[in-house]
Design an enzyme around this catalytic site. Structure first.
Site, PDB file in Angstrom:
ATOM      1  N   LYS A  18       0.904  -0.872  -0.217  1.00 57.87           N
ATOM      2  CA  LYS A  18       0.056   0.048   0.207  1.00 57.87           C
ATOM      3  C   LYS A  18       0.928   1.017   0.003  1.00 57.87           C
ATOM      4  O   LYS A  18       1.916   1.067  -0.052  1.00 57.87           O
ATOM      5  CB  LYS A  18      -0.694  -0.147   1.318  1.00 57.87           C
ATOM      6  CG  LYS A  18      -0.396   0.179   2.503  1.00 57.87           C
ATOM      7  CD  LYS A  18      -0.049   1.573   2.529  1.00 57.87           C
ATOM      8  CE  LYS A  18       1.253   1.752   4.710  1.00 57.87           C
ATOM      9  NZ  LYS A  18       1.124   2.451   4.409  1.00 57.87           N
ATOM     10  N   ASP A  69      -2.236  -1.849  10.286  1.00 61.74           N
ATOM     11  CA  ASP A  69      -3.281  -1.344   8.954  1.00 61.74           C
ATOM     12  C   ASP A  69      -3.374  -3.213   7.856  1.00 61.74           C
ATOM     13  O   ASP A  69      -3.857  -3.272   6.843  1.00 61.74           O
ATOM     14  CB  ASP A  69      -1.211  -1.746   8.357  1.00 61.74           C
ATOM     15  CG  ASP A  69      -1.335  -0.190   8.120  1.00 61.74           C
ATOM     16  OD1 ASP A  69      -1.642   0.767   8.367  1.00 61.74           O
ATOM     17  OD2 ASP A  69       0.290   0.037   7.667  1.00 61.74           O
TER      18      ASP A  69
END
Length: 297
Positions: free
Chosen positions: A17, A143
């Site tokens: 990401k 995350d």
């Protein structure tokens, strides 16, 4: 636990990401920081293959020498979390092929753990809903819930409270990681003392995404942790400037760093930027990829 048969193996891609925005709103009573950030999946990924074991053990093999492959690894811990939650007697063999740089601000460890959670659920036919997998993931790392779902999302709380946003129109992404690693904990600790001059406008980013205005999104990139990490690693500023000089629409550090990304709307331009970086900064690990959509509910 489901009574369905166990699959012989499951192979998954674990996507990295980048942060389109990252804001820190303050420190929480639990010691974490309150954040508000727009996160985006990209095509760069690790690959994990899971196979069941009858002996109840968890084994992890990684193609990167020196990377811990024991109970200290998030992927191993994710497998154990599913075993405990589902009351599984079987173990699992995990083979991990790394492509995402380590300690790079790209959620490499978190996305591997996310893939293990999803993979265990599939391998053993457990039928756990996504929300349950995200709950298990959030206990391991902030995350991980995002990495389970992917795409374009607003993350609040300590990063585990997610709201899906319209997909970012497809853009090419050039990544450049200097030969240093940055601890997320270090970056957040130093931010407390130093602060940041500018903060992201997440509402404006969301409006731009609703209008599918990728050009405006690129103008709104903002990461408050740049003010911390760039002071220690000035090479980050240099990489950003090299990307902009060669025509990137925008360039910013991802997460706590030190990886820098540049966005462009054509593969040709992305390849040109990457070639320029390899020439001007041969010490950098350089990748060309593109933005990626998340799972569809």
């Amino acid at each position: 636990m489901s009574t369905n048969s166990v699959l012989p193996s499951v192979t998954l891609d674990a996507h990295a990401k980048i942060n389109l925005t990252l804001d820190i709103l303050g420190q929480r009573d639990d010691g974490f920081h309150e954040v508000a950030m727009v996160m985006q999946s990209i095509g760069l990924h690790d690959t994990l293959t899971l196979k069941p074991r009858d002996d109840g053990d968890i084994t992890l093999s990684i193609d990167v020498p020196g990377l811990a492959a024991d109970a200290s690894n998030l992927a191993w811990r994710a497998a154990e979390a599913v075993r405990q939650a589902a009351g599984l007697q079987q173990g699992v063999d995990i083979q991990l092929t790394k492509r995402i740089p380590i300690a790079a601000g790209l959620a490499g460890g978190s996305t591997d753990a996310a893939a293990v959670l999803v993979g265990m659920n599939r391998l053993f036919q457990l039928g756990m809903p996504t929300a349950r997998l995200c709950e298990l993931g959030a206990a391991l790392g902030s995350d991980i819930p995002f990495c389970i779902q992917g795409g374009t999302m607003l993350a609040t709380g300590r990063g585990e409270v997610l709201r899906r946003l319209p997909d970012l129109p497809s853009l090419y992404v050039v990544l450049a990681k200097p030969p240093v690693g940055v601890s997320t904990a270090w970056a957040y600790q130093h931010y407390d003392a130093e602060g940041a001059a500018a903060h992201p406008d997440n509402a404006a980013v969301e409006q731009a995404l609703q209008r599918q205005d990728a050009s405006l999104v690129t103008k709104l990139l903002c990461n408050v942790l740049e003010s911390v990490t760039i002071k220690k690693y000035t090479v980050i500023s240099a990489y950003k400037q090299l990307m902009l000089d060669k025509g990137a629409l925008a360039s910013m550090m991802s997460g706590s760093g030190p990886t820098v990304f540049g966005l462009t709307d054509t593969e040709e331009r992305a390849r040109e930027i990457a070639a320029y970086l390899r020439q001007q900064a041969p010490e950098a690990a350089v990748f060309v990829t593109r933005t990626a959509a998340g799972m569809k509910e």
